[in-house]
Write an enzyme that holds these catalytic residues in place. Sequence first.
Site: not given
Ligand code: NAI
Length: 499
Positions: A195, A248-251, A253, A270, A304, A401
């Site tokens: 996804k 993605g985000s720690t939240e 995660g 990650e 990240c 972050e």
């Molecule tokens: P996010 O963690 O919400 O999104 C990343 C992925 O997770 C996307 O594919 C999203 O559709 C999916 N996702 C979101 N909620 C989900 C859920 N409840 N269950 C399963 N999958 C879910 O990140 P977002 O909101 O785009 O960005 C917020 C912050 O997260 C950024 O400002 C940054 O601080 C951090 N982030 C860190 C990344 C990294 O490379 N470690 C990459 C993207 C964001």
Amino acid sequence: MTVAIKKPTLSPAAASFLTKELKMLIDGKWVAAQNGKTFPVEDPATLEIIAHVPEGDKADIDLAVKAARKAFESGPWPKISPAERAKLIWRLGDLLEQHADEFSELEALDNGKPVTNARNGDIPGSIGLFRYMSGWCQRLNGETIPVSSAGDWHAYTLREPVGVVGQIIPWNFPLMMAAWKLAPALAAGCTIVLKPAEQTPLSALRLGEIIMEAGFPAGVVNIVTGFGETAGAALAEHPDVDKIAFTGSTEVGKLIVKAAAGNLKRVSLELGGKSPAIVFADADMEGAIAGTADAIFYNQGQCCTAGSRLFAHKSIYDKVVQGVADQANKLKVGHGLDKTVNLGPLVSKEQHERVTGFIQSGRSEGAEVVTGGAAIGNQGYFVAPTVLANTNRDMKVVRQEIFGPVVCIQSFDDDSLEAVAKFANDTEYGLQASVWTRNLRVAHMMARKIKAGTICINAHNYGDPAWPFGGFKQSGWGREMGKEVMEHYTETKSVAAKL
Ligand code: NAI
Ligand code: MG
């Protein structure tokens, strides 16, 4: 500062992809979402709608998981030899190389990143990863075990694919994150439901086309576009998914971990970072300034591993602050498709609000804005590269972050490595750190003392397919790339035969 943003024209290949009615890949077929819905994809530099993609949700995830299960248990995939699997993965790398310019453009348009970064970083990085991982297909051997139990035994281990894998990826390196996830899973013989992030679905769909062209059997790779809260959540909690890999985000995660508890699926994560870059007084100043500026401004700071906490020894602090600010001022801001641009827009309105909000918070907590500090551009999600000096550990900008082109600089006046490491480790994250010095002892002692999964010496944001990558503490679970990642995509089976 006002920057006029103009959109260069796309090559015919990229333009032709965008004229298609884009669909999802399930069981080898291109399909619309069950609910018939689509959502728009935006160019973050112009806010123009460039495409619509299916809004997959639970119903589509169910179909994709069913297809992945069928492909895992029966059909050609489990019978394909490791050498044939390696050939397919290598061929995918070749096809990516053939279409490198088109993928670079799609990535720049969808994410906003400079097309030259995509062409020199994301795309070759993805090709290299597929090629490296193809080599693991024929090297996943078990061991014979010299057991001591009474009698005669022949004991050994087998490495088997973990099964159906759900992979949820972010928007900052859309294609490369897909490659990091898909390549080792395919090498192990797993089947996949991927996804992509809702902000950047385009390169994953184009990748789906060349996956089918390479000759992977139907159902081995399924790609469902949709939102995190619906499609992502359904994948994370699906009872027939054996493993979930998330970046993605720690939240989110933490939500994935909870969702995975239902069937105790394996989880690798990650997550975020607040990586320190530490410049010692003896460092090569020119290299350290250019390197630490790039550590935070590359990809608009949406890495990240971004070097978001910069520590400079007090004797060189002023020089570093001025030097990094000068580097920031040299960056050409504009549309990612413009080959002369170094800094594109942030990916979305949400990120734009988040980053400008953090800058505001830094100001109100007393940080000095040396350069930048505001949104720029006549349109789009642009933020000026920003240097915040005189920051300290208690500021929100130093603790959280930001994920944008904003660096927080602090000075240190202690020459004890223990004390310096304590500053570096004063975070809930532990993804990467860089140490800038000419002193070998200092470099390698710091590498030992810093609690982070990856340490760079006189470099930052380093990566290589053979180099394990991942985080300590709340930066995640497990490692990607290198031989370590194969642990996540295989189960060890122990066999004992009484002779
Ligand atoms: P996010 O963690 O919400 O999104 C990343 C992925 O997770 C996307 O594919 C999203 O559709 C999916 N996702 C979101 N909620 C989900 C859920 N409840 N269950 C399963 N999958 C879910 O990140 P977002 O909101 O785009 O960005 C917020 C912050 O997260 C950024 O400002 C940054 O601080 C951090 N982030 C860190 C990344 C990294 O490379 N470690 C990459 C993207 C964001
Ligand atoms: Mg989110």
